[in-house]
Design a protein around this motif. Structure first.
Motif, PDB file in Angstrom:
ATOM      1  N   LEU A 225     -54.740  59.132 -65.140  1.00  0.00           N
ATOM      2  CA  LEU A 225     -54.092  57.832 -65.124  1.00  0.00           C
ATOM      3  C   LEU A 225     -52.591  57.967 -65.388  1.00  0.00           C
ATOM      4  CD1 LEU A 225     -56.678  55.781 -67.246  1.00  0.00           C
ATOM      5  CD2 LEU A 225     -56.599  56.093 -64.760  1.00  0.00           C
ATOM      6  N   ARG A 226     -51.815  57.181 -64.684  1.00  0.00           N
ATOM      7  CA  ARG A 226     -50.376  57.110 -64.941  1.00  0.00           C
ATOM      8  C   ARG A 226     -50.149  56.113 -66.077  1.00  0.00           C
ATOM      9  NH1 ARG A 226     -48.834  55.322 -59.049  1.00  0.00           N
ATOM     10  NH2 ARG A 226     -50.790  54.245 -59.465  1.00  0.00           N
ATOM     11  N   VAL A 227     -49.538  56.591 -67.156  1.00  0.00           N
ATOM     12  CA  VAL A 227     -49.405  55.784 -68.367  1.00  0.00           C
ATOM     13  C   VAL A 227     -47.941  55.522 -68.674  1.00  0.00           C
ATOM     14  CG1 VAL A 227     -49.923  55.635 -70.827  1.00  0.00           C
ATOM     15  CG2 VAL A 227     -51.527  56.789 -69.291  1.00  0.00           C
ATOM     16  N   ALA A 228     -47.622  54.251 -68.896  1.00  0.00           N
ATOM     17  CA  ALA A 228     -46.287  53.862 -69.375  1.00  0.00           C
ATOM     18  C   ALA A 228     -46.389  53.585 -70.868  1.00  0.00           C
ATOM     19  CB  ALA A 228     -45.802  52.614 -68.645  1.00  0.00           C
ATOM     20  N   GLN A 229     -45.358  53.996 -71.605  1.00  0.00           N
ATOM     21  CA  GLN A 229     -45.344  53.753 -73.042  1.00  0.00           C
ATOM     22  C   GLN A 229     -44.185  52.835 -73.416  1.00  0.00           C
ATOM     23  OE1 GLN A 229     -46.287  56.690 -75.972  1.00  0.00           O
ATOM     24  NE2 GLN A 229     -46.978  58.179 -74.446  1.00  0.00           N
ATOM     25  N   LEU A 230     -44.489  51.853 -74.228  1.00  0.00           N
ATOM     26  CA  LEU A 230     -43.494  50.931 -74.752  1.00  0.00           C
ATOM     27  C   LEU A 230     -42.858  51.529 -76.005  1.00  0.00           C
ATOM     28  CD1 LEU A 230     -45.490  47.581 -74.443  1.00  0.00           C
ATOM     29  CD2 LEU A 230     -43.911  48.585 -72.789  1.00  0.00           C
ATOM     30  N   PRO A 231     -41.822  50.902 -76.552  1.00  0.00           N
ATOM     31  CA  PRO A 231     -41.240  51.399 -77.801  1.00  0.00           C
ATOM     32  C   PRO A 231     -42.260  51.384 -78.935  1.00  0.00           C
ATOM     33  CG  PRO A 231     -39.762  49.834 -76.743  1.00  0.00           C
ATOM     34  CD  PRO A 231     -41.048  49.776 -75.980  1.00  0.00           C
ATOM     35  N   MET A 232     -42.123  52.341 -79.834  1.00  0.00           N
ATOM     36  CA  MET A 232     -43.015  52.395 -80.994  1.00  0.00           C
ATOM     37  C   MET A 232     -42.631  51.302 -81.991  1.00  0.00           C
ATOM     38  SD  MET A 232     -43.862  55.596 -83.533  1.00  0.00           S
ATOM     39  CE  MET A 232     -44.755  56.473 -82.239  1.00  0.00           C
ATOM     40  N   LEU A 233     -43.653  50.616 -82.511  1.00  0.00           N
ATOM     41  CA  LEU A 233     -43.459  49.587 -83.530  1.00  0.00           C
ATOM     42  C   LEU A 233     -44.388  49.887 -84.703  1.00  0.00           C
ATOM     43  CD1 LEU A 233     -43.392  46.361 -81.304  1.00  0.00           C
ATOM     44  CD2 LEU A 233     -41.434  47.667 -82.159  1.00  0.00           C
ATOM     45  N   HIS A 234     -44.275  49.101 -85.770  1.00  0.00           N
ATOM     46  CA  HIS A 234     -45.187  49.313 -86.891  1.00  0.00           C
ATOM     47  C   HIS A 234     -45.968  48.045 -87.195  1.00  0.00           C
ATOM     48  CE1 HIS A 234     -41.832  47.601 -89.285  1.00  0.00           C
ATOM     49  NE2 HIS A 234     -42.767  47.253 -90.138  1.00  0.00           N
ATOM     50  N   ASP A 235     -47.228  48.255 -87.571  1.00  0.00           N
ATOM     51  CA  ASP A 235     -48.109  47.168 -87.975  1.00  0.00           C
ATOM     52  C   ASP A 235     -47.929  46.899 -89.464  1.00  0.00           C
ATOM     53  OD1 ASP A 235     -49.183  46.944 -85.438  1.00  0.00           O
ATOM     54  OD2 ASP A 235     -50.933  48.184 -85.877  1.00  0.00           O
ATOM     55  N   VAL A 236     -48.392  45.732 -89.884  1.00  0.00           N
ATOM     56  CA  VAL A 236     -48.387  45.391 -91.309  1.00  0.00           C
ATOM     57  C   VAL A 236     -49.833  45.351 -91.774  1.00  0.00           C
ATOM     58  CG1 VAL A 236     -47.810  43.640 -93.016  1.00  0.00           C
ATOM     59  CG2 VAL A 236     -46.224  44.121 -91.147  1.00  0.00           C
ATOM     60  N   ASP A 237     -50.255  46.421 -92.436  1.00  0.00           N
ATOM     61  CA  ASP A 237     -51.635  46.531 -92.903  1.00  0.00           C
ATOM     62  C   ASP A 237     -51.739  46.725 -94.415  1.00  0.00           C
ATOM     63  OD1 ASP A 237     -53.008  46.334 -90.390  1.00  0.00           O
ATOM     64  OD2 ASP A 237     -52.338  48.366 -89.936  1.00  0.00           O
ATOM     65  N   SER A 238     -50.641  47.099 -95.049  1.00  0.00           N
ATOM     66  CA  SER A 238     -50.670  47.417 -96.474  1.00  0.00           C
ATOM     67  C   SER A 238     -49.425  46.862 -97.152  1.00  0.00           C
ATOM     68  CB  SER A 238     -50.723  48.939 -96.668  1.00  0.00           C
ATOM     69  OG  SER A 238     -49.501  49.522 -96.224  1.00  0.00           O
ATOM     70  N   GLY A 239     -49.423  46.949 -98.487  1.00  0.00           N
ATOM     71  CA  GLY A 239     -48.245  46.512 -99.221  1.00  0.00           C
ATOM     72  C   GLY A 239     -47.009  47.314 -98.853  1.00  0.00           C
ATOM     73  N   ARG A 240     -47.183  48.602 -98.611  1.00  0.00           N
ATOM     74  CA  ARG A 240     -46.062  49.443 -98.189  1.00  0.00           C
ATOM     75  C   ARG A 240     -45.514  48.988 -96.845  1.00  0.00           C
ATOM     76  NH1 ARG A 240     -46.351  56.065 -97.690  1.00  0.00           N
ATOM     77  NH2 ARG A 240     -44.169  56.395 -97.070  1.00  0.00           N
ATOM     78  N   ASP A 241     -46.418  48.662 -95.914  1.00  0.00           N
ATOM     79  CA  ASP A 241     -45.983  48.156 -94.608  1.00  0.00           C
ATOM     80  C   ASP A 241     -45.207  46.848 -94.771  1.00  0.00           C
ATOM     81  OD1 ASP A 241     -47.378  50.237 -93.383  1.00  0.00           O
ATOM     82  OD2 ASP A 241     -49.171  49.028 -93.086  1.00  0.00           O
ATOM     83  N   LEU A 242     -45.690  45.984 -95.656  1.00  0.00           N
ATOM     84  CA  LEU A 242     -45.036  44.713 -95.887  1.00  0.00           C
ATOM     85  C   LEU A 242     -43.624  44.922 -96.438  1.00  0.00           C
ATOM     86  CD1 LEU A 242     -45.217  41.602 -95.945  1.00  0.00           C
ATOM     87  CD2 LEU A 242     -46.178  41.813 -98.257  1.00  0.00           C
ATOM     88  N   ASP A 243     -43.482  45.815 -97.390  1.00  0.00           N
ATOM     89  CA  ASP A 243     -42.147  46.103 -97.957  1.00  0.00           C
ATOM     90  C   ASP A 243     -41.209  46.618 -96.875  1.00  0.00           C
ATOM     91  OD1 ASP A 243     -42.917  45.315-100.462  1.00  0.00           O
ATOM     92  OD2 ASP A 243     -43.293  47.337-101.213  1.00  0.00           O
ATOM     93  N   ARG A 244     -41.727  47.446 -95.999  1.00  0.00           N
ATOM     94  CA  ARG A 244     -40.897  47.971 -94.912  1.00  0.00           C
ATOM     95  C   ARG A 244     -40.441  46.847 -93.993  1.00  0.00           C
ATOM     96  NH1 ARG A 244     -42.884  52.535 -90.522  1.00  0.00           N
ATOM     97  NH2 ARG A 244     -40.964  52.596 -89.292  1.00  0.00           N
ATOM     98  N   TRP A 245     -41.366  45.961 -93.661  1.00  0.00           N
ATOM     99  CA  TRP A 245     -41.024  44.828 -92.797  1.00  0.00           C
ATOM    100  C   TRP A 245     -39.975  43.932 -93.450  1.00  0.00           C
ATOM    101  CZ3 TRP A 245     -44.542  39.968 -92.151  1.00  0.00           C
ATOM    102  CH2 TRP A 245     -43.949  39.098 -91.211  1.00  0.00           C
ATOM    103  N   ARG A 246     -40.153  43.661 -94.727  1.00  0.00           N
ATOM    104  CA  ARG A 246     -39.215  42.788 -95.439  1.00  0.00           C
ATOM    105  C   ARG A 246     -37.900  43.492 -95.776  1.00  0.00           C
ATOM    106  NH1 ARG A 246     -41.891  38.341 -93.980  1.00  0.00           N
ATOM    107  NH2 ARG A 246     -43.618  37.747 -95.360  1.00  0.00           N
ATOM    108  N   GLY A 247     -37.842  44.802 -95.542  1.00  0.00           N
ATOM    109  CA  GLY A 247     -36.608  45.523 -95.826  1.00  0.00           C
ATOM    110  C   GLY A 247     -36.415  45.870 -97.281  1.00  0.00           C
ATOM    111  N   ARG A 248     -37.558  45.930 -98.025  1.00  0.00           N
ATOM    112  CA  ARG A 248     -37.452  46.249 -99.440  1.00  0.00           C
ATOM    113  C   ARG A 248     -37.602  47.759 -99.652  1.00  0.00           C
ATOM    114  NH1 ARG A 248     -40.670  41.229-100.099  1.00  0.00           N
ATOM    115  NH2 ARG A 248     -42.585  42.455-100.127  1.00  0.00           N
TER     116      ARG A 248
END
Length: 208
Positions: A185-208
């Motif tokens: 299969l020919r696969v295109a990839q979009l930019p990498m992003l991050h999910d919010v699943d944990s408190g650490r992810d939340l801090d990263r999203w909020r810029g803390r």
């Protein structure tokens, strides 16, 4: 002159949960408490719904748990104007996604994309680019930096993409790409992003 894709043949699948206390973002709730986790989840739902509305793509919301019988006929306020379905009662996420893709293709769609509701970086432009990529590729993937993906799209049903995966682990993306390569299969990839699943992810999203 360049030709433009017929976007009426696109369909977006949204895998989501009802925003019910104690039933959403359980990993995040372990870090910040269930009430705060529910508030974050409602915010993520709002971001996702706004991106879908702005992208102007036909979409169906697939709920992991159907609403109570008394509410089943009511529109879901989190998803204004969007139809919803209940995900099939099978344990495997792969089986549930396979079912939703199959229904979309059977209904006449020729480019189908699925997303969840955990990615605050999702934008209307990314959704549009995903569908555009399927004009020249067999599959499109939006990688998440936890080893999974926040978006998957294809232009015909590829059943093997949904089997033999350890869902919600760091190997999902690599295993999916390996299957795609094996299938040619020919696969295109979009930019990498991050999910919010944990408190650490939340801090990263909020810029803390």
């Amino acid at each position: 002159m360049p030709t433009h894709p017929d976007f009426s043949l696109n369909h977006l699948l949204v895998f989501a949960r009802e925003p019910v206390l104690g039933r959403v973002k359980t990993r995040l709730a372990a870090d910040i408490g269930p009430e705060a986790a529910l508030t974050v989840y409602r915010e993520l739902l709002s971001i996702t719904a706004a991106a879908i509305t702005a992208a102007r793509v036909p979409a169906t919301v697939w709920l992991a748990e159907a609403p109570a019988a008394a509410d089943a006929a009511q529109p879901r306020t989190e998803w204004p104007g969007l139809p919803w379905r209940a995900q099939p009662a099978v344990e495997s996420l792969g089986e549930r996604m396979h079912h939703a893709f199959g229904e979309a293709f059977a209904s006449g769609a020729t480019r189908v994309v699925i997303i969840g509701t955990d990615c605050p970086g999702l934008t209307p432009a990314l959704l549009q680019v995903a569908f555009e990529a399927l004009e020249t590729h067999d599959m499109v993937v939006g990688p998440a930096d936890d080893g999974g993906y926040y978006l998957l799209g294809m232009r015909e049903l590829q059943a093997e993409i949904f089997i033999n995966k350890n869902w919600s682990t760091a190997t999902v993306l690599s295993d999916t790409l390996a299957d795609a390569a094996r299938l040619g299969l020919r696969v295109a990839q979009l930019p990498m992003l991050h999910d919010v699943d944990s408190g650490r992810d939340l801090d990263r999203w909020r810029g803390r």
